[in-house]
Design an enzyme around this catalytic site. Structure first.
Site, PDB file in Angstrom:
ATOM      1  N   ARG A 159       4.623  -0.813  -9.885  1.00 23.99           N
ATOM      2  CA  ARG A 159       5.580  -1.521  -9.039  1.00 23.99           C
ATOM      3  C   ARG A 159       6.990  -1.006  -9.308  1.00 23.99           C
ATOM      4  O   ARG A 159       7.277  -0.425 -10.348  1.00 23.99           O
ATOM      5  CB  ARG A 159       5.522  -3.026  -9.297  1.00 23.99           C
ATOM      6  CG  ARG A 159       4.161  -3.658  -9.017  1.00 23.99           C
ATOM      7  CD  ARG A 159       4.166  -5.134  -9.360  1.00 23.99           C
ATOM      8  NE  ARG A 159       2.905  -5.787  -9.046  1.00 23.99           N
ATOM      9  CZ  ARG A 159       1.893  -5.900  -9.910  1.00 23.99           C
ATOM     10  NH1 ARG A 159       2.001  -5.401 -11.143  1.00 23.99           N
ATOM     11  NH2 ARG A 159       0.776  -6.503  -9.554  1.00 23.99           N
ATOM     12  N   LYS A 184       3.871  -7.892 -13.552  1.00 22.49           N
ATOM     13  CA  LYS A 184       3.735  -9.143 -12.813  1.00 22.49           C
ATOM     14  C   LYS A 184       2.808 -10.080 -13.558  1.00 22.49           C
ATOM     15  O   LYS A 184       1.752  -9.684 -14.033  1.00 22.49           O
ATOM     16  CB  LYS A 184       3.181  -8.854 -11.408  1.00 22.49           C
ATOM     17  CG  LYS A 184       3.247 -10.051 -10.480  1.00 22.49           C
ATOM     18  CD  LYS A 184       2.860  -9.663  -9.076  1.00 22.49           C
ATOM     19  CE  LYS A 184       2.982 -10.848  -8.128  1.00 22.49           C
ATOM     20  NZ  LYS A 184       2.617 -10.468  -6.743  1.00 22.49           N
ATOM     21  N   HIS A 254       6.901   0.435  -2.392  1.00 25.87           N
ATOM     22  CA  HIS A 254       5.595  -0.216  -2.329  1.00 25.87           C
ATOM     23  C   HIS A 254       4.613   0.595  -1.496  1.00 25.87           C
ATOM     24  O   HIS A 254       3.399   0.516  -1.717  1.00 25.87           O
ATOM     25  CB  HIS A 254       5.741  -1.630  -1.764  1.00 25.87           C
ATOM     26  CG  HIS A 254       4.797  -2.613  -2.388  1.00 25.87           C
ATOM     27  ND1 HIS A 254       4.866  -2.965  -3.719  1.00 25.87           N
ATOM     28  CD2 HIS A 254       3.740  -3.293  -1.884  1.00 25.87           C
ATOM     29  CE1 HIS A 254       3.908  -3.828  -3.993  1.00 25.87           C
ATOM     30  NE2 HIS A 254       3.199  -4.041  -2.904  1.00 25.87           N
ATOM     31  N   ARG A 257       2.825   2.844  -3.744  1.00 26.53           N
ATOM     32  CA  ARG A 257       1.787   2.102  -4.463  1.00 26.53           C
ATOM     33  C   ARG A 257       0.526   1.980  -3.598  1.00 26.53           C
ATOM     34  O   ARG A 257      -0.591   2.199  -4.077  1.00 26.53           O
ATOM     35  CB  ARG A 257       2.342   0.730  -4.839  1.00 26.53           C
ATOM     36  CG  ARG A 257       1.373  -0.210  -5.566  1.00 26.53           C
ATOM     37  CD  ARG A 257       2.166  -1.431  -6.023  1.00 26.53           C
ATOM     38  NE  ARG A 257       1.323  -2.542  -6.418  1.00 26.53           N
ATOM     39  CZ  ARG A 257       0.810  -2.720  -7.630  1.00 26.53           C
ATOM     40  NH1 ARG A 257       1.027  -1.808  -8.564  1.00 26.53           N
ATOM     41  NH2 ARG A 257       0.078  -3.773  -7.930  1.00 26.53           N
ATOM     42  N   HIS A 280      -3.684  -5.917 -10.760  1.00 23.99           N
ATOM     43  CA  HIS A 280      -4.042  -7.093  -9.970  1.00 23.99           C
ATOM     44  C   HIS A 280      -4.830  -8.077 -10.829  1.00 23.99           C
ATOM     45  O   HIS A 280      -5.772  -7.689 -11.510  1.00 23.99           O
ATOM     46  CB  HIS A 280      -4.901  -6.700  -8.762  1.00 23.99           C
ATOM     47  CG  HIS A 280      -4.132  -6.026  -7.682  1.00 23.99           C
ATOM     48  ND1 HIS A 280      -4.731  -5.265  -6.702  1.00 23.99           N
ATOM     49  CD2 HIS A 280      -2.792  -5.984  -7.422  1.00 23.99           C
ATOM     50  CE1 HIS A 280      -3.798  -4.791  -5.882  1.00 23.99           C
ATOM     51  NE2 HIS A 280      -2.622  -5.217  -6.299  1.00 23.99           N
ATOM     52  N   TYR A 289      -7.873  -2.970   0.100  1.00 25.04           N
ATOM     53  CA  TYR A 289      -7.784  -1.529   0.330  1.00 25.04           C
ATOM     54  C   TYR A 289      -9.062  -0.957   0.924  1.00 25.04           C
ATOM     55  O   TYR A 289      -9.050   0.147   1.471  1.00 25.04           O
ATOM     56  CB  TYR A 289      -7.431  -0.807  -0.977  1.00 25.04           C
ATOM     57  CG  TYR A 289      -6.014  -1.066  -1.410  1.00 25.04           C
ATOM     58  CD1 TYR A 289      -4.955  -0.449  -0.769  1.00 25.04           C
ATOM     59  CD2 TYR A 289      -5.731  -1.971  -2.428  1.00 25.04           C
ATOM     60  CE1 TYR A 289      -3.642  -0.709  -1.137  1.00 25.04           C
ATOM     61  CE2 TYR A 289      -4.433  -2.235  -2.806  1.00 25.04           C
ATOM     62  CZ  TYR A 289      -3.387  -1.599  -2.156  1.00 25.04           C
ATOM     63  OH  TYR A 289      -2.095  -1.865  -2.508  1.00 25.04           O
TER      64      TYR A 289
END
Length: 318
Positions: A159, A184, A254, A257, A280, A289
């Site tokens: 990120r 995150k 992003h 990413r 994640h 995805y």
């Protein structure tokens, strides 16, 4: 309660409680924005005490969110944003109930709007990413820095905030691994950099970074003033390179990413590995995805669907 504090005072106590429970500064800042907006909305409608917040007023707030339009763009709030706002207000009201400031939680019966199942934003093809990388001027210190940043974005899928926060000790040059600290969810993870990205990073550290260094700091990527990047500044920089490379697809950091995840999936990577790379928490976040990576689906379709092998239609004149 005759001595009931104002909503603003109770909000401050709420945030102190979140800090004591190790909530991240980013999450608290986001909640501060949302809840102050709610308090302002309530005050404009004569609601000056938390005891005056009712299921009816929350329902009115939900309707207001639904009909809200941005003054500049005229766009409405996404349903996921509306749900996030309502959930944040609900968490605060639940805390007020637990602390005894209100008798019951008025948000209990509020139904959150169903979130859209949206595909990730655009991603680049292999040719586009190579065009982007080769567009950087490597004769300057900032050019070496920018090539290293773009390569690292592409190689790791990290990120924007994670790249900005990288320190010198976070890179293991022997193993080719990068330590992402407090990503995150305030979770650390280790990701491979790839040989090419590591090579450009080492070249920047040796030939570029010393020219940008103003005062002692262990931040890897420095602006021309020797400071760490601001998130908006970094996004603008990446967008400028995309534009210069003739890439008009929307997005910036992003999008790189998304590019990493999509191209790896098309290359045969499993979802669990991509989940670990991207950091994640839930696998269903990564599964989105699979809808973007059409290459594998097309191959399977061509091999297995009976109609895929049929002859093309013949014209009447043949």
């Amino acid at each position: 309660m005759s001595n009931l504090p104002t909503p603003t005072v109770l909000l401050t106590r709420y945030f102190n409680n979140l800090k004591m429970n190790n909530w991240s500064a980013t999450t608290i800042s986001r909640r501060d924005y949302v809840l102050n907006k709610f308090i302002t909305w309530s005050s404009e409608r004569g609601i000056e005490s938390v005891t005056e917040i009712t299921p009816e007023s929350l329902a009115a707030y939900r309707r207001w969110l639904y009909h809200y339009r941005n003054e500049r763009t005229g766009k409405s709030l996404k349903f996921c944003t509306q749900a996030s706002y309502l959930s944040t207000v609900g968490h605060w009201l639940a805390w007020l109930t637990e602390q005894g400031w209100i008798n019951s939680d008025p948000s209990t019966g509020i139904e959150l709007p169903k979130e859209e199942q949206r595909l990730p934003s655009s991603h680049l093809t292999i040719d586009e990413i190579e065009t982007l990388l080769s567009s950087v001027d490597l004769t300057t210190a900032t050019g070496l820095r920018d090539r290293a940043m773009l390569e690292l974005f592409y190689a790791t899928g990290m990120r924007r905030a994670e790249l900005i926060a990288l320190k010198l000790d976070d890179i293991n040059h022997e193993s080719g691994l990068a330590m992402i600290r407090q990503g995150k969810g305030r979770k650390d993870r280790v990701v491979p950099t790839g040989k090419r990205a590591l090579g450009w990073l080492m070249k920047y550290l040796h030939d570029g970074r010393p020219a940008l260094l103003d005062e002692d700091t262990d931040v890897i990527f420095l602006t021309s003033r020797g400071n760490a990047f601001h998130p908006v500044t970094l996004s603008q920089l990446v967008r400028s390179y995309l534009t210069a490379a003739g890439i008009t697809k929307p997005g910036s950091c992003h999008m790189l990413r998304h590019t990493t995840a999509t191209l790896m999936l098309e290359g045969g990577a499993d979802l669990r590995s991509i989940q670990t790379l991207l950091g994640h928490e839930q696998l269903n976040t990564t599964q989105i995805y699979t809808h973007v990576s059409i290459k594998r689906l097309r191959e399977v379709h061509d091999k297995t669907h009976p109609g895929a092998k049929d002859r093309p239609p013949q014209s009447d004149t043949e």
